[in-house]
Scaffold this active site. Structure first.
Site, PDB file in Angstrom:
ATOM      1  N   CYS A  97      -1.947   2.465 -10.085  1.00  0.00           N
ATOM      2  CA  CYS A  97      -2.492   1.931  -9.662  1.00  0.00           C
ATOM      3  C   CYS A  97      -3.609   1.944 -10.624  1.00  0.00           C
ATOM      4  O   CYS A  97      -4.904   0.981 -10.252  1.00  0.00           O
ATOM      5  CB  CYS A  97      -2.010   1.621  -8.217  1.00  0.00           C
ATOM      6  SG  CYS A  97      -0.108   1.377  -7.304  1.00  0.00           S
ATOM      7  N   ARG A 134       2.471   7.440 -16.093  1.00  0.00           N
ATOM      8  CA  ARG A 134       1.337   6.565 -16.601  1.00  0.00           C
ATOM      9  C   ARG A 134       0.443   6.789 -16.336  1.00  0.00           C
ATOM     10  O   ARG A 134      -0.321   7.446 -15.096  1.00  0.00           O
ATOM     11  CB  ARG A 134       1.992   5.704 -15.314  1.00  0.00           C
ATOM     12  CG  ARG A 134       3.640   4.864 -16.373  1.00  0.00           C
ATOM     13  CD  ARG A 134       3.862   3.419 -15.478  1.00  0.00           C
ATOM     14  NE  ARG A 134       4.554   3.729 -14.212  1.00  0.00           N
ATOM     15  CZ  ARG A 134       4.523   3.055 -13.852  1.00  0.00           C
ATOM     16  NH1 ARG A 134       4.863   1.257 -13.632  1.00  0.00           N
ATOM     17  NH2 ARG A 134       4.735   3.038 -11.861  1.00  0.00           N
ATOM     18  N   ASN A 151      -7.540   0.866  -3.679  1.00  0.00           N
ATOM     19  CA  ASN A 151      -7.822   1.381  -4.503  1.00  0.00           C
ATOM     20  C   ASN A 151      -8.892   1.909  -5.050  1.00  0.00           C
ATOM     21  O   ASN A 151      -9.123   3.691  -5.250  1.00  0.00           O
ATOM     22  CB  ASN A 151      -7.031   0.956  -5.494  1.00  0.00           C
ATOM     23  CG  ASN A 151      -5.023   1.556  -4.860  1.00  0.00           C
ATOM     24  OD1 ASN A 151      -4.931   1.938  -4.124  1.00  0.00           O
ATOM     25  ND2 ASN A 151      -4.633   0.567  -5.788  1.00  0.00           N
ATOM     26  N   PHE A 159       0.978  -1.263   0.334  1.00  0.00           N
ATOM     27  CA  PHE A 159       0.253   0.150   0.234  1.00  0.00           C
ATOM     28  C   PHE A 159       0.782   0.751  -0.033  1.00  0.00           C
ATOM     29  O   PHE A 159       1.217   2.625   0.610  1.00  0.00           O
ATOM     30  CB  PHE A 159      -1.017   0.043   1.094  1.00  0.00           C
ATOM     31  CG  PHE A 159      -1.979  -1.130   0.991  1.00  0.00           C
ATOM     32  CD1 PHE A 159      -2.949  -1.339   0.732  1.00  0.00           C
ATOM     33  CD2 PHE A 159      -1.514  -2.122   1.640  1.00  0.00           C
ATOM     34  CE1 PHE A 159      -4.135  -2.267   0.188  1.00  0.00           C
ATOM     35  CE2 PHE A 159      -2.341  -3.425   2.252  1.00  0.00           C
ATOM     36  CZ  PHE A 159      -4.063  -3.458   1.165  1.00  0.00           C
TER      37      PHE A 159
END
Length: 436
Positions: free
Chosen positions: A264, A336, A212, A152
């Site tokens: 993520c 990203r 997430n 995490f």
């Protein structure tokens, strides 16, 4: 978990030296373990042996340098060197396919390569973010118990998050060796004080995706709320400020922005949606979260178009815009799935000419239609407007009066609500924010 819980040094192999793997390797060496980082990229391994860190992450280069120097951290391209490891951490990337499924080919290749290398009592730990059931499948492939121990880590805070975690999640596959595997992974973190969640592997795997996806949901919620504020004459700063004071809601992830992104959240929300679909579960609220994020990119472009041209339908063809911030968030060089670049792509499709500056992003980054600039003045010069897209605190210290003089038209759209409105307006800018 007690700080001295079974504490002793282990020999640890870390397969994959990307963001998660390198942070894990460096931090475990810092905790006193002997760590061997393995990667198939010979160029990267050679650089790491020289303590050259390719990742912009506060404190990481210092840890790598210190423990390469003292011999506690070594790197290799040969998995056979992990034959002495008591614990193996799988930190192999699992990027998403277009349909949301995780690409497990590199992960499975690593598992297959380890099969003939591992010592008989080595404990295998899956830190990669993987679909539910992967740890159980890994245990079967290797003929031993395996542990899901999801990370995490926040980019820009990864070293701190590893050494001072909110929680440690340890999920095991039932069967022979389960108890010893749990105890070994727990002892690996000896010296760290954090709540310990002992569970099964499937629950641990799902906990990572669920965490997430919930953060993504919260961000989409506040972005749509900011849009509503603009329509009804409310102020998102005051609305979110009132919400933050409710302990049931919490203060984090309640700031509007150009959308959420990074390595993520997009990948994990898609993967969780795919898992739900395959299980026959209608996860509509999460699907709407993803849709809302796409809408946010378009909404920010409309905001920019209106601020620069005076009309939501005005033409941006040939209009020069300067972009402040290209990384998906401050404190990292990671572009990203950056919302800044998602907005930039839409602006470019509308004909805008884009120049961008980011204090963390390298010239070699993939920036699409954005021309990289190494100083803010080049972004502002002759621009018809500036757009602040990443919340770098350094931007608060810019000489906004000088930047206003450099622009063709002193228009500023702050999509992060980062700046002091009074100061920017006094500097000569027409200042536009979200949710106001």
């Amino acid at each position: 978990m007690p700080e001295d819980s079974g504490r002793r040094p282990f020999t640890v192999g870390v397969v994959g030296t990307g963001y998660v793997g390198l942070t894990s390797a460096a931090c475990l060496a810092h905790l006193g373990h002997r760590v061997i980082g393995a990667d198939i990229d010979a160029t990267k391994v050679a650089a790491l042996r020289r303590a050259e860190v390719p990742i912009a992450e506060p404190g990481l280069a210092d840890l790598v340098g210190a423990h390469v120097a003292d011999g506690g951290l070594t790197f290799t391209t040969d998995l056979a060197e992990l034959a002495t490891a008591e614990v193996i951490l799988l930190c192999v990337p699992t990027p998403a396919h277009a349909d949301g499924t995780a690409d497990l080919a590199p992960f499975d290749a690593a598992v297959a390569a380890l099969a003939d290398v591992l010592r008989h009592d080595a404990v295998v730990v899956v830190k990669s973010t993987v679909p539910v059931g992967t740890t159980r499948r890994t245990a079967r492939a290797l003929g031993r118990s395996a542990v899901s121990n999801p990370e995490f880590l926040r980019e820009g805070h990864a070293v701190h998050d590893f050494l001072h975690p909110d929680r440690l999640v340890v999920g095991t596959v039932p069967g022979p060796g389960e108890g010893r595997a749990t105890a070994t992974v727990t002892a690996l973190y000896g010296g760290i004080s954090a709540p310990l969640v002992r569970t099964d592997a499937a629950s641990a795997e799902l906990a990572k995706y669920a965490s997430n996806a919930f953060l993504a949901l919260k961000l989409s919620y506040v972005n749509v709320l900011a849009e509503l504020c603009e329509h009804v004459g409310a102020d998102i700063g005051d609305v979110a400020g009132a919400m933050r004071l409710d302990p049931r809601i919490g203060a984090a992830f309640l700031s509007p922005g150009p959308g959420w992104g990074g390595s993520c959240l997009p990948k994990d929300t898609r993967a969780l949606l795919r898992t739900a679909t395959e299980a026959g579960v209608d996860f509509a609220v999460l699907a709407d979260t993803v849709t809302a994020n796409e809408h946010q990119h378009d909404r920010v472009v409309r905001k920019i178009r209106e601020a620069v041209t005076g009309s939501a339908e005005g033409s941006l063809d040939g209009v020069r815009l300067g972009l402040l911030g290209l990384a998906f968030k401050a404190g990292t060089d990671d572009v990203r799935e950056s919302p800044a670049l998602a907005v930039a792509d839409r602006l470019a499709c509308a004909g805008a000419v884009l120049t961008g500056y980011d204090p963390g992003v390298r010239r070699t980054a993939e920036l699409g239609a954005v021309r990289w600039a190494d100083e803010v003045g080049l972004v502002a010069k002759d621009a018809a407007g500036l757009v602040l897209l990443t919340e770098w605190p350094q931007f608060r210290q810019l000489d906004w009066r000088q930047l206003a003089a450099l622009t063709d038209r002193p228009v500023l759209v702050d999509t992060r609500d980062l700046l002091d409105a009074g100061s920017v307006v006094r500097a000569g800018f027409s200042y536009h924010r979200l949710g106001r």
